[in-house]
Write a protein that holds these residues in place. Structure first.
Motif, PDB file in Angstrom:
ATOM      1  N   LEU A  84      -5.670 -54.258  34.647  1.00 44.76           N
ATOM      2  CA  LEU A  84      -7.025 -53.716  34.565  1.00 44.76           C
ATOM      3  C   LEU A  84      -6.951 -52.410  33.793  1.00 44.76           C
ATOM      4  O   LEU A  84      -6.106 -51.565  34.093  1.00 44.76           O
ATOM      5  N   ARG A  85      -7.832 -52.242  32.823  1.00 44.36           N
ATOM      6  CA  ARG A  85      -7.744 -51.065  31.953  1.00 44.36           C
ATOM      7  C   ARG A  85      -9.042 -50.275  31.975  1.00 44.36           C
ATOM      8  O   ARG A  85     -10.130 -50.842  31.800  1.00 44.36           O
ATOM      9  N   PRO A 151     -13.528 -50.818  36.682  1.00 51.23           N
ATOM     10  CA  PRO A 151     -12.066 -51.004  36.826  1.00 51.23           C
ATOM     11  C   PRO A 151     -11.444 -50.352  38.061  1.00 51.23           C
ATOM     12  O   PRO A 151     -10.571 -50.962  38.706  1.00 51.23           O
ATOM     13  N   LEU A 152     -11.872 -49.142  38.434  1.00 46.29           N
ATOM     14  CA  LEU A 152     -11.227 -48.472  39.567  1.00 46.29           C
ATOM     15  C   LEU A 152     -11.490 -49.214  40.872  1.00 46.29           C
ATOM     16  O   LEU A 152     -10.574 -49.427  41.680  1.00 46.29           O
ATOM     17  N   GLU A 154     -12.477 -52.364  41.124  1.00 49.32           N
ATOM     18  CA  GLU A 154     -11.911 -53.713  41.006  1.00 49.32           C
ATOM     19  C   GLU A 154     -10.428 -53.717  41.348  1.00 49.32           C
ATOM     20  O   GLU A 154      -9.906 -54.675  41.928  1.00 49.32           O
ATOM     21  N   ALA A 155      -9.727 -52.612  40.996  1.00 53.40           N
ATOM     22  CA  ALA A 155      -8.292 -52.526  41.307  1.00 53.40           C
ATOM     23  C   ALA A 155      -8.053 -52.513  42.812  1.00 53.40           C
ATOM     24  O   ALA A 155      -6.994 -52.945  43.277  1.00 53.40           O
ATOM     25  N   SER A 158      -9.424 -56.290  44.358  1.00 58.18           N
ATOM     26  CA  SER A 158      -8.848 -57.497  43.773  1.00 58.18           C
ATOM     27  C   SER A 158      -8.026 -58.250  44.810  1.00 58.18           C
ATOM     28  O   SER A 158      -7.274 -57.667  45.589  1.00 58.18           O
ATOM     29  N   VAL A 162      -2.491 -55.859  41.047  1.00 57.97           N
ATOM     30  CA  VAL A 162      -2.854 -55.504  39.677  1.00 57.97           C
ATOM     31  C   VAL A 162      -2.058 -54.286  39.211  1.00 57.97           C
ATOM     32  O   VAL A 162      -1.508 -53.525  40.013  1.00 57.97           O
ATOM     33  N   LEU A 164      -3.137 -51.024  37.182  1.00 57.58           N
ATOM     34  CA  LEU A 164      -4.325 -50.293  36.729  1.00 57.58           C
ATOM     35  C   LEU A 164      -3.907 -49.279  35.670  1.00 57.58           C
ATOM     36  O   LEU A 164      -3.126 -48.370  35.948  1.00 57.58           O
ATOM     37  N   PRO A 203      -2.208 -51.020  43.967  1.00 64.14           N
ATOM     38  CA  PRO A 203      -1.991 -51.242  42.534  1.00 64.14           C
ATOM     39  C   PRO A 203      -0.873 -50.351  41.978  1.00 64.14           C
ATOM     40  O   PRO A 203      -0.595 -49.279  42.512  1.00 64.14           O
ATOM     41  N   VAL A 205      -0.314 -47.929  39.248  1.00 63.37           N
ATOM     42  CA  VAL A 205      -1.244 -47.158  38.419  1.00 63.37           C
ATOM     43  C   VAL A 205      -0.479 -46.405  37.342  1.00 63.37           C
ATOM     44  O   VAL A 205       0.479 -45.687  37.628  1.00 63.37           O
TER      45      VAL A 205
END
Length: 405
Positions: A84-85, A151-152, A154-155, A158, A162, A164, A203, A205
């Motif tokens: 995830l970006r 994204p934050l 979603e990480a 999820s 992931v 991140l 995640p 990160v």
């Protein structure tokens, strides 16, 4: 917080899933990254292993093009995690990074449920009573059902582990750094209408910075930190070989030395590793059997992207290809004034190598000095284009006077 909101938060809270180590040891990290096409040195492999074991975010700082972003992509590949970006930019707010309420969806549901809403308020006697009855149902429309994940968030929610990537955090405002602090420290996010959302799977990160401004001490304190520089010649050659550029090894080795020479010049933007790979592929496509100054000059735009840099690099290429080359004065690059450390001078008519030239790393550090950009570099919020006062003798000013008359 309403009972319904608390219940909804419970749905989003952590599952406390068992965590499987991503790497067995430092060598495992190095080997698997290499299998994924990323050649890490001892320092980077050790940091990646420690990140996976300590569960801390990793902040990578360094010049553009040294492989910071690629590390996140390779980590995702070799650990089987989804990438995830979050690409940062000035003016970015939490609605673009964290979450926002899907107002369109809320409005659609309101229209569909109009009859049901009418039933809810049909037995109320006053407008105030009707409003109170509707307000009691707020939690229905401010629940995870209507939450648009960025994204934050979603990480955290999820269902699968992931990686991140928070890319170029130095481009974002300090306010976004503050939003990140809770996530980086506790891997959770607080949403006022719902409650605290914690990670289903912690995640990995990765934060990257090109050092265009200083990052806060609070953010750095929450991260493992590593400054990435350009690799040494052998590792850069190994990287080019691993990318199957098609360029023969001997020419690739010579190309690496040329690129390293270019990085020692006072260029606005030094060639990155990815640009070196592109140059190798370009030369391979052209069927290069030897690296001549002319061939490199014709393809120099692959790695040098500014007009002034092209002129500077073009003058230096003959010497970089062959230190003993007989270079005409007009190509030697002298006759221009430039700086050597704390002084500047011109070399008109001189013919010598730059043995006392600036150190490349020092040059890059000076160009990465925080605060070197003014407020308008990326477009300050609310800023307007500057207007120029025309020269009284210019045609524009003359035309304006004629129109006035």
């Amino acid at each position: 917080m309403s009972e319904l909101a608390c219940s909804d938060a419970a749905v989003l809270d952590a599952v406390d899933a068992p965590t499987t180590p991503d790497f067995a040891d430092v060598q495992d990290a190095r080997t698997r990254l290499a299998e994924g096409g990323y050649l890490a040195d001892d320092r980077l492999a050790t940091t990646v292993f420690l990140q996976s074991r300590l569960g801390k975010p990793l902040l990578l700082e360094g010049p553009a093009g040294v492989g910071k972003t690629q590390l996140a992509a390779s980590l995702a590949e070799v650990t089987g995690r989804r990438l995830l970006r979050l690409q940062c930019y000035e003016g970015q707010d939490e609605s673009k990074a964290l979450y926002e309420w899907d107002y369109g969806k809320q409005l659609l549901y309101t229209q569909i449920l109009r009859e049901k809403i009418g039933q809810v308020v049909e037995d109320t006697a006053t407008l105030e009573e009707a409003v109170d009855r509707i307000a009691a149902q707020d939690s229905v429309f401010f629940s995870s059902r209507f939450l648009a994940h960025r994204p934050l968030l979603e990480a955290l929610v999820s269902e699968e582990p992931v990686v991140l990537l928070v890319d170029e955090i130095d481009r974002a405002d300090e306010a976004l750094e503050a939003v990140l602090l809770e996530l980086l420290a506790e891997f959770q996010i607080s949403i006022p209408e719902i409650g605290t959302v914690t990670a289903n799977h912690q995640p990995l990160v990765i934060l990257t910075s090109n050092n265009t401004r200083d990052l806060s001490a609070a953010l750095k304190r929450r991260c493992l930190h590593l400054f990435l520089e350009y690799p040494d010649a052998q590792r850069e050659l190994d990287i080019i070989r691993s990318k199957d550029t098609g360029l023969p090894d001997a020419l690739a080795a010579q190309l690496v030395e040329v690129v390293r020479g270019l990085r020692e010049l006072d260029l606005r933007k030094s060639p990155s590793i990815s640009e070196t790979i592109d140059w190798a592929r370009t030369l391979s496509v052209l069927g290069a059997s030897e690296l001549t100054a002319q061939l490199l000059s014709d393809t120099l735009n692959v790695v040098v992207k500014y007009e002034r840099d092209l002129a500077t690099a073009g003058r230096s290429l003959p010497r970089l290809v062959d230190p003993n080359a007989d270079v005409p004065d007009h190509l030697h690059g002298h006759g221009h004034g430039h700086s050597h450390g704390n002084h500047s001078h011109s070399h008109v008519g001189e013919d010598h190598a730059h043995d006392d030239g600036p150190d490349g790393a020092a040059v890059r550090r000076s160009k990465d000095e925080p605060g070197r950009h003014d407020d308008n570099y990326y477009g300050a919020p609310g800023s307007t284009l500057r207007t120029r006062t025309p020269d009284p003798s210019s045609s524009t000013a003359r035309s304006a006077r004629k129109r006035k008359l």
